[in-house]
Write a protein that holds these residues in place. Structure first.
Motif, PDB file in Angstrom:
ATOM      1  N   ASP A  86       0.252  -1.312   0.205  1.00  0.00           N
ATOM      2  CA  ASP A  86       0.748  -0.041  -0.126  1.00  0.00           C
ATOM      3  C   ASP A  86       0.724   1.334   0.280  1.00  0.00           C
ATOM      4  OD1 ASP A  86      -3.189   0.848   0.903  1.00  0.00           O
ATOM      5  OD2 ASP A  86      -1.866   2.139   1.612  1.00  0.00           O
ATOM      6  N   ILE A  87       1.003   1.781  -1.217  1.00  0.00           N
ATOM      7  CA  ILE A  87       1.975   3.205  -1.574  1.00  0.00           C
ATOM      8  C   ILE A  87       1.236   4.186  -1.703  1.00  0.00           C
ATOM      9  CG2 ILE A  87       3.813   4.448  -2.182  1.00  0.00           C
ATOM     10  CD1 ILE A  87       4.421   0.982  -3.044  1.00  0.00           C
ATOM     11  N   HIS A  88       1.346   5.717  -0.629  1.00  0.00           N
ATOM     12  CA  HIS A  88       1.088   6.774  -1.632  1.00  0.00           C
ATOM     13  C   HIS A  88       1.735   7.918  -1.966  1.00  0.00           C
ATOM     14  CE1 HIS A  88      -3.329   5.371  -0.156  1.00  0.00           C
ATOM     15  NE2 HIS A  88      -2.849   5.136   0.436  1.00  0.00           N
ATOM     16  N   PHE A  89       2.097   8.227  -2.830  1.00  0.00           N
ATOM     17  CA  PHE A  89       2.808   9.165  -3.700  1.00  0.00           C
ATOM     18  C   PHE A  89       3.825   9.236  -4.050  1.00  0.00           C
ATOM     19  CE2 PHE A  89      -0.438  11.194  -0.241  1.00  0.00           C
ATOM     20  CZ  PHE A  89      -1.100  11.267  -0.957  1.00  0.00           C
ATOM     21  N   ASP A  90       4.666   8.464  -3.287  1.00  0.00           N
ATOM     22  CA  ASP A  90       6.903   8.076  -3.304  1.00  0.00           C
ATOM     23  C   ASP A  90       6.314   7.198  -4.297  1.00  0.00           C
ATOM     24  OD1 ASP A  90       9.486   8.616  -3.388  1.00  0.00           O
ATOM     25  OD2 ASP A  90       9.339   8.315  -1.351  1.00  0.00           O
ATOM     26  N   TYR A  91       6.787   8.035  -5.737  1.00  0.00           N
ATOM     27  CA  TYR A  91       6.913   6.194  -6.726  1.00  0.00           C
ATOM     28  C   TYR A  91       8.480   5.798  -6.443  1.00  0.00           C
ATOM     29  CZ  TYR A  91      10.315   8.778  -9.460  1.00  0.00           C
ATOM     30  OH  TYR A  91      12.279   8.940  -9.764  1.00  0.00           O
ATOM     31  N   LYS A  92       9.025   6.191  -5.652  1.00  0.00           N
ATOM     32  CA  LYS A  92      10.436   5.559  -5.342  1.00  0.00           C
ATOM     33  C   LYS A  92      10.428   4.576  -4.508  1.00  0.00           C
ATOM     34  CE  LYS A  92      13.372   9.418  -6.307  1.00  0.00           C
ATOM     35  NZ  LYS A  92      14.601  10.509  -5.063  1.00  0.00           N
ATOM     36  N   ILE A  93       9.254   4.326  -3.858  1.00  0.00           N
ATOM     37  CA  ILE A  93       8.616   2.856  -3.068  1.00  0.00           C
ATOM     38  C   ILE A  93       7.960   1.638  -3.603  1.00  0.00           C
ATOM     39  CG2 ILE A  93       7.942   2.231  -0.888  1.00  0.00           C
ATOM     40  CD1 ILE A  93       7.652   5.582  -0.169  1.00  0.00           C
ATOM     41  N   ALA A  94       7.395   2.107  -4.675  1.00  0.00           N
ATOM     42  CA  ALA A  94       6.958   1.721  -5.090  1.00  0.00           C
ATOM     43  C   ALA A  94       7.886   0.802  -6.532  1.00  0.00           C
ATOM     44  CB  ALA A  94       5.950   1.809  -6.830  1.00  0.00           C
ATOM     45  N   LEU A  95       8.627   1.574  -6.855  1.00  0.00           N
ATOM     46  CA  LEU A  95       9.937   0.488  -7.657  1.00  0.00           C
ATOM     47  C   LEU A  95      10.915  -0.358  -6.685  1.00  0.00           C
ATOM     48  CD1 LEU A  95      11.251   3.945  -9.544  1.00  0.00           C
ATOM     49  CD2 LEU A  95       9.869   2.132 -10.304  1.00  0.00           C
ATOM     50  N   ARG A  96      10.922   0.213  -5.323  1.00  0.00           N
ATOM     51  CA  ARG A  96      11.634  -0.218  -4.712  1.00  0.00           C
ATOM     52  C   ARG A  96      11.613  -1.836  -3.957  1.00  0.00           C
ATOM     53  NH1 ARG A  96      15.615  -3.280  -3.843  1.00  0.00           N
ATOM     54  NH2 ARG A  96      17.054  -3.015  -1.570  1.00  0.00           N
ATOM     55  N   VAL A  97       9.829  -1.826  -3.846  1.00  0.00           N
ATOM     56  CA  VAL A  97       9.031  -3.650  -3.740  1.00  0.00           C
ATOM     57  C   VAL A  97       8.698  -3.839  -4.902  1.00  0.00           C
ATOM     58  CG1 VAL A  97       8.080  -2.000  -1.377  1.00  0.00           C
ATOM     59  CG2 VAL A  97       7.065  -2.141  -3.691  1.00  0.00           C
ATOM     60  N   ALA A  98       8.700  -3.722  -5.756  1.00  0.00           N
ATOM     61  CA  ALA A  98       8.663  -3.950  -7.148  1.00  0.00           C
ATOM     62  C   ALA A  98       9.832  -4.922  -7.481  1.00  0.00           C
ATOM     63  CB  ALA A  98       8.862  -3.292  -8.434  1.00  0.00           C
ATOM     64  N   GLU A  99      11.513  -4.291  -6.749  1.00  0.00           N
ATOM     65  CA  GLU A  99      12.908  -4.754  -6.897  1.00  0.00           C
ATOM     66  C   GLU A  99      12.058  -5.951  -5.881  1.00  0.00           C
ATOM     67  OE1 GLU A  99      15.544  -1.975  -5.588  1.00  0.00           O
ATOM     68  OE2 GLU A  99      15.717  -1.436  -7.951  1.00  0.00           O
ATOM     69  N   LEU A 100      11.989  -5.964  -4.381  1.00  0.00           N
ATOM     70  CA  LEU A 100      11.852  -7.294  -3.888  1.00  0.00           C
ATOM     71  C   LEU A 100      10.555  -8.390  -3.801  1.00  0.00           C
ATOM     72  CD1 LEU A 100      12.463  -4.468  -0.694  1.00  0.00           C
ATOM     73  CD2 LEU A 100      14.284  -5.774  -2.137  1.00  0.00           C
ATOM     74  N   GLY A 101      10.227  -7.684  -4.994  1.00  0.00           N
ATOM     75  CA  GLY A 101       8.923  -8.951  -4.887  1.00  0.00           C
ATOM     76  C   GLY A 101       7.459  -8.444  -4.848  1.00  0.00           C
ATOM     77  N   VAL A 102       7.420  -7.518  -4.605  1.00  0.00           N
ATOM     78  CA  VAL A 102       6.075  -7.110  -3.949  1.00  0.00           C
ATOM     79  C   VAL A 102       4.279  -7.793  -5.403  1.00  0.00           C
ATOM     80  CG1 VAL A 102       5.742  -4.931  -5.588  1.00  0.00           C
ATOM     81  CG2 VAL A 102       4.036  -5.953  -3.776  1.00  0.00           C
ATOM     82  N   ASP A 103       3.742  -8.391  -4.818  1.00  0.00           N
ATOM     83  CA  ASP A 103       3.224  -8.928  -5.689  1.00  0.00           C
ATOM     84  C   ASP A 103       1.852  -8.521  -5.847  1.00  0.00           C
ATOM     85  OD1 ASP A 103       3.810 -12.070  -5.396  1.00  0.00           O
ATOM     86  OD2 ASP A 103       2.560 -11.135  -3.112  1.00  0.00           O
ATOM     87  N   CYS A 104       2.010  -7.064  -5.958  1.00  0.00           N
ATOM     88  CA  CYS A 104       0.818  -5.908  -6.450  1.00  0.00           C
ATOM     89  C   CYS A 104       1.138  -4.666  -5.883  1.00  0.00           C
ATOM     90  CB  CYS A 104      -0.907  -7.182  -5.798  1.00  0.00           C
ATOM     91  SG  CYS A 104      -2.018  -5.224  -6.658  1.00  0.00           S
ATOM     92  N   LEU A 105       1.040  -3.792  -6.481  1.00  0.00           N
ATOM     93  CA  LEU A 105       1.123  -2.259  -6.161  1.00  0.00           C
ATOM     94  C   LEU A 105      -0.328  -1.683  -5.705  1.00  0.00           C
ATOM     95  CD1 LEU A 105       4.070  -1.060  -8.447  1.00  0.00           C
ATOM     96  CD2 LEU A 105       4.142  -1.963  -5.798  1.00  0.00           C
ATOM     97  N   ARG A 106      -0.772  -0.988  -4.195  1.00  0.00           N
ATOM     98  CA  ARG A 106      -1.658  -0.542  -4.062  1.00  0.00           C
ATOM     99  C   ARG A 106      -1.205   0.861  -4.857  1.00  0.00           C
ATOM    100  NH1 ARG A 106      -5.298   4.268  -2.254  1.00  0.00           N
ATOM    101  NH2 ARG A 106      -6.660   3.204  -1.318  1.00  0.00           N
ATOM    102  N   ILE A 107      -1.670   1.793  -5.818  1.00  0.00           N
ATOM    103  CA  ILE A 107      -0.879   3.055  -5.936  1.00  0.00           C
ATOM    104  C   ILE A 107      -1.803   3.276  -7.165  1.00  0.00           C
ATOM    105  CG2 ILE A 107       0.530   2.341  -8.014  1.00  0.00           C
ATOM    106  CD1 ILE A 107       2.704   5.092  -6.080  1.00  0.00           C
ATOM    107  N   ASN A 108      -2.289   5.206  -6.463  1.00  0.00           N
ATOM    108  CA  ASN A 108      -3.330   6.024  -7.567  1.00  0.00           C
ATOM    109  C   ASN A 108      -2.293   6.470  -8.024  1.00  0.00           C
ATOM    110  OD1 ASN A 108      -5.146   5.075  -6.371  1.00  0.00           O
ATOM    111  ND2 ASN A 108      -5.527   6.173  -4.883  1.00  0.00           N
ATOM    112  N   PRO A 109      -1.934   6.440  -9.671  1.00  0.00           N
ATOM    113  CA  PRO A 109      -0.477   6.762 -10.644  1.00  0.00           C
ATOM    114  C   PRO A 109      -1.165   8.298 -10.559  1.00  0.00           C
ATOM    115  CG  PRO A 109      -2.167   4.646 -12.084  1.00  0.00           C
ATOM    116  CD  PRO A 109      -2.744   4.919 -10.240  1.00  0.00           C
TER     117      PRO A 109
END
Length: 371
Positions: A86-109
């Motif tokens: 569950d991520i809000h606002f900071d796109y870098k967090i999304a990029l990092r968890v994508a590297e760490l194997g997250v199964d889905c990103l909850r983020i509003n583009p």
């Protein structure tokens, strides 16, 4: 008791959240969210494991900053159930968890800024086979929509969702699911019904901030029940101000009542009255507590007297009908034995567990014959 639901589900595009198929002809997934501090890895892992044991198909974890992203990576390595970040606002967090194997990103583009940042997140999702969940909430609508509509409305929720969807469609990214949650049942139901007609993607259902265990269960059951009866919904979360495990239990009970999922024991029990020949409420409380570990679908009726007891028992795998001087037990719809009140719960638990082992053995035998 009933093998098939009469509900005709909305056809939706299928995506995968880790190993869990969402949409299409996949079963409706039950989801919950951790409420531990994500930085407390041990506590979060323990709660996720409890949720998985209760039947959660997917678990969402809040990742508010980079420290939490690193903790998320350590959590992910210790659990089996698919995790949504569950991520809000900071796109870098999304990029990092994508590297760490997250199964889905909850983020509003639309909330993460410039187009290049949205593109970076979508590229990371595409490259790693990660779907995105767009989550619109009546409590956090964009300021211009608040001004346009004056207050949260179903139309405002749908317009917000379509804005975020537009970001993904411009980048030719279709692997997403959407939620349009509100604490008002009428608003949420209307928004989901409108959105269901406009997109092909899966819908994640929820009545947000529904309330405590009792009030939240009632409100969620009404709102989600209306949508599920319409065939709308591919994943659900029952949002409760309670132990997240209760969200999973209520979610499964909701789906079982509509014959959309079968997992664990489906109890049919009378509310009890002066005709009862045993303590129905006490018996049910004890059985539910003792048999939480059973995942094999089983119909068990517990009726305190002979008025409705035999009729319900004949349609159940195991049925208990109150009687004097002893209670009558039915197995597969036929009278089988009598149980006295002295050790009623112990004896009934034993019969249920025996039946579960019998069903499991039959299933294993069928699998062996087909292989």
């Amino acid at each position: 008791m009933h093998a098939q639901s009469p509900i005709q589900r909305r056809k939706s595009r299928q995506i995968h959240v880790g190993s869990v198929a969402v949409g299409g002809d996949a079963p409706i997934a039950v989801q919950s969210m951790t409420n531990t501090d994500t930085l407390d890895v041990a506590a979060t892992v323990a709660q996720i494991q409890r949720l998985e044991q209760a039947g959660a198909d997917i678990v969402r974890v809040s990742v508010p900053d980079m420290d939490a992203a690193e903790a998320f990576g350590r959590i992910k390595r210790q659990v089996r159930v698919p995790l949504v970040a569950d991520i809000h606002f900071d796109y870098k967090i999304a990029l990092r968890v994508a590297e760490l194997g997250v199964d889905c990103l909850r983020i509003n583009p639309g909330n993460i800024g410039r187009e290049d940042r949205v593109r970076a997140v979508v590229s990371a999702a595409r490259d790693n086979g990660i779907p995105i969940r767009i989550g619109v909430n009546a409590g956090s609508l964009e300021k211009d929509l608040q001004k346009k509509y004056g207050e949260p409305t179903s139309a405002a929720l749908v317009e917000s969702a379509m804005r975020h969807i537009d970001h993904l469609e411009r980048l030719d990214f279709a692997d997403f699911k959407v939620s349009v949650k509100a604490s008002d049942v009428f608003m949420a139901v209307a928004a989901y019904r409108q959105l269901a007609q406009q997109i092909e993607q899966p819908l994640h259902l929820g009545i947000t901030e529904a309330g405590g265990l009792r009030s939240g269960t009632v409100k969620s059951s009404i709102g989600l029940g209306m949508l599920l009866m319409d065939g709308i919904g591919d994943t659900i979360r029952v949002s409760l101000a309670a132990d997240p495990v209760e969200e999973v239990k209520v979610g499964y009970d909701m789906l079982k009542s509509l014959r959309l999922r079968s997992r664990g024991i489906n109890f049919i029990a009378c509310p009890s009255c002066s005709r009862q020949n045993f303590d129905v409420i006490g018996t049910m409380n004890a059985l539910e507590e003792r048999l939480e570990d059973i995942m094999t679908p089983l119909d068990v009726s517990v009726i305190g007297c002979v008025v409705n007891g035999p009729g319900e028992a004949k349609e159940s795998d195991i049925g208990l009908t109150g009687g004097s001087p002893a209670n009558l037990v039915y197995l597969d719809g036929k009278p089988a034995s009598k149980l006295r009140n002295d050790h009623l719960v112990d004896d009934l638990e034993r019969l249920i567990r025996d039946k579960v082992r019998e069903k499991q053995a039959a299933e294993q035998d069928m699998i062996a014959r087909q292989s």
